[in-house]
Design an enzyme around this catalytic site. Sequence first.
Site, PDB file in Angstrom:
ATOM      1  N   THR A  51      -0.773   7.532   1.338  1.00 34.15           N
ATOM      2  CA  THR A  51      -0.952   6.821   0.023  1.00 34.15           C
ATOM      3  C   THR A  51      -1.918   7.743  -0.856  1.00 34.15           C
ATOM      4  OG1 THR A  51      -1.236   4.791   1.243  1.00 34.15           O
ATOM      5  CG2 THR A  51      -2.389   4.581  -0.858  1.00 34.15           C
TER       6      THR A  51
ATOM      7  N   ASN B 210      11.441   3.546   4.311  1.00 30.91           N
ATOM      8  CA  ASN B 210      10.553   2.985   5.475  1.00 30.91           C
ATOM      9  C   ASN B 210      11.121   1.676   5.824  1.00 30.91           C
ATOM     10  OD1 ASN B 210       9.573   2.680   2.713  1.00 30.91           O
ATOM     11  ND2 ASN B 210       8.003   0.899   3.414  1.00 30.91           N
TER      12      ASN B 210
ATOM     13  N   GLN C 100       7.835   8.913   6.147  1.00 30.35           N
ATOM     14  CA  GLN C 100       8.720   8.505   7.170  1.00 30.35           C
ATOM     15  C   GLN C 100       9.306   9.509   7.853  1.00 30.35           C
ATOM     16  OE1 GLN C 100       8.629   5.448   8.924  1.00 30.35           O
ATOM     17  NE2 GLN C 100       7.450   4.610   7.393  1.00 30.35           N
TER      18      GLN C 100
ATOM     19  N   ALA D 189      -0.243  11.616   9.109  1.00 27.92           N
ATOM     20  CA  ALA D 189      -0.223  11.826  10.248  1.00 27.92           C
ATOM     21  C   ALA D 189       0.238  10.814  11.124  1.00 27.92           C
ATOM     22  CB  ALA D 189      -1.590  12.369  10.716  1.00 27.92           C
ATOM     23  N   HIS D 190      -0.456   9.283  10.986  1.00 29.98           N
ATOM     24  CA  HIS D 190      -0.157   8.518  11.997  1.00 29.98           C
ATOM     25  C   HIS D 190       1.329   7.903  11.989  1.00 29.98           C
ATOM     26  CE1 HIS D 190       0.134   4.383   9.249  1.00 29.98           C
ATOM     27  NE2 HIS D 190      -0.439   5.332   8.600  1.00 29.98           N
TER      28      HIS D 190
ATOM     29  N   THR E  13     -15.934  16.909   2.587  1.00 26.93           N
ATOM     30  CA  THR E  13     -15.938  17.737   3.591  1.00 26.93           C
ATOM     31  C   THR E  13     -14.790  17.244   4.330  1.00 26.93           C
ATOM     32  OG1 THR E  13     -18.372  17.509   3.890  1.00 26.93           O
ATOM     33  CG2 THR E  13     -17.225  17.824   6.049  1.00 26.93           C
TER      34      THR E  13
ATOM     35  N   CYS F 225       3.393  -2.040   5.278  1.00 26.69           N
ATOM     36  CA  CYS F 225       2.210  -2.007   4.589  1.00 26.69           C
ATOM     37  C   CYS F 225       2.391  -3.156   3.545  1.00 26.69           C
ATOM     38  CB  CYS F 225       2.442  -0.994   3.705  1.00 26.69           C
ATOM     39  SG  CYS F 225       2.767   0.643   4.764  1.00 26.69           S
TER      40      CYS F 225
HETATM   41  N1  PLP Z   1       4.787   6.173   1.874  1.00 23.09           N
HETATM   42  C1  PLP Z   1       5.679   5.593   2.917  1.00 23.09           C
HETATM   43  C2  PLP Z   1       7.345   5.825   2.798  1.00 23.09           C
HETATM   44  C3  PLP Z   1       5.346   4.773   3.912  1.00 23.09           C
HETATM   45  O1  PLP Z   1       6.188   4.315   4.729  1.00 23.09           O
HETATM   46  C4  PLP Z   1       3.970   4.530   3.898  1.00 23.09           C
HETATM   47  C5  PLP Z   1       3.188   3.795   5.079  1.00 23.09           C
HETATM   48  O2  PLP Z   1       3.907   3.001   5.559  1.00 23.09           O
HETATM   49  C6  PLP Z   1       3.105   5.224   3.022  1.00 23.09           C
HETATM   50  C7  PLP Z   1       3.496   6.128   2.135  1.00 23.09           C
HETATM   51  C8  PLP Z   1       1.601   5.125   3.034  1.00 23.09           C
HETATM   52  O3  PLP Z   1       0.834   5.908   4.284  1.00 23.09           O
HETATM   53  P1  PLP Z   1      -0.394   5.650   4.811  1.00 23.09           P
HETATM   54  O4  PLP Z   1      -0.265   4.593   5.525  1.00 23.09           O
HETATM   55  O5  PLP Z   1      -0.719   7.024   5.526  1.00 23.09           O
HETATM   56  O6  PLP Z   1      -1.231   5.641   3.330  1.00 23.09           O
END
Ligand code: PLP
Length: 376
Positions: free
Chosen positions: A73, A151, A179, A200-201, A237, A324
């Site tokens: 994000t 996504n 993704q 990263a996640h 930091t 999300c």
């Molecule tokens: N962009 C895409 C295509 C995503 O699928 C996501 C999260 O699902 C994001 C951005 C947001 O990433 P984050 O969860 O690391 O903020």
Amino acid sequence: MKHYVYADNAATTEIDIGAFDIMKSFLLNNYGNPSQPYSLSRTPKKAVKEARQCIAECIGANSDEIFFTSGGTESDNWAIKGTAFFMDKNKNIITSEIEHHAILNSCLSLEKMGYSVLYLQPDKNGVITPKELESKITNQTKFVSVMLANNEIGTIQPIKELCEIAHKHNALFHTDAVQAVGHINIDVKDLGIDLLSSSAHKFNGAKGTGFLYIKNGIEMHSFIDGGLQESNLRAGTENVAGIVCMATALKNNILQLDKNQKYVKKLETKLLSLLEKDGLNYIRNGGENTLPGLISLSFPGFDGEAILHCMDLMGIAISTGSACDSKRKKVSHVLKAISLDEKVAKGTIRISLGKNNTEEHIERIANSLAKILIKQ
Ligand code: PLP
């Protein structure tokens, strides 16, 4: 949670255990602030430098083109706003209707500030075609942002061609690759892109860490003001443990990329053939070229949310659309943009498989879906 089947890897992934161990050592032992000159800070400082180099190598970039952020994000917000702030308001930005809300809502904020944004429409498979970009881009366009892979439905976009069109009009090209990184081969120089967002996640790293690739020479406004970290462009930091974990997880995924892709594709094929064998009537969304393991299925006449809850009661985690987006109860903007009939869209689920899924998981998913959709 031993018997729980996790099939929502597009929402987040299980942490890589080797990456977690390294992360732990930077939380418990090597916890010095990398900006300090004493010996306790030497190891964290070196680790951040090496992580930057490692991530750069994984996507074909130079290490001074990698900027650490708090995730996808933030990277998306920074890419769009950081370049827009150098832009005349009489120029425009182009993005697509199927972007993540991190992009769409960043664009909305810019529109409220007086910037002009144009939205590309996907075809029925979710592809943003070069023809569609050609029809909207002009020499007034300064910035184009199209995601590398969607996504919700997994569609992989023709990024190289889109990027060439943007450059022909002297516009910058950004891709939200959240993704895709760690799951498909990405070489930023070969694709020609100027900016790339990652998180990263989504590739077995920890939540709250990500990076933005910024090609050398791109004029970029700082996003978070404060100290001099990240070449004075993103203060604060460094999240050393998260950064080191991210680099290790990404490297481990890249080393196994071909093997993981083949394995996940095999699971995907098995799942679809089991569903067919059970006589389930479904529509697969996203076209021919989709992310390995990301399966968007519509079951006409059913309710995706009800399917999700039944699956959860059976010990299986899947999604209805974008994780999300779980608070937005309306039909997903992506399914709407590919012109899926509302009744079909309502019966849509997303199963996203990962390297930790097994053949037994696939059998359980297929059996459970058959129980819910045939025997209810
Ligand atoms: N962009 C895409 C295509 C995503 O699928 C996501 C999260 O699902 C994001 C951005 C947001 O990433 P984050 O969860 O690391 O903020």
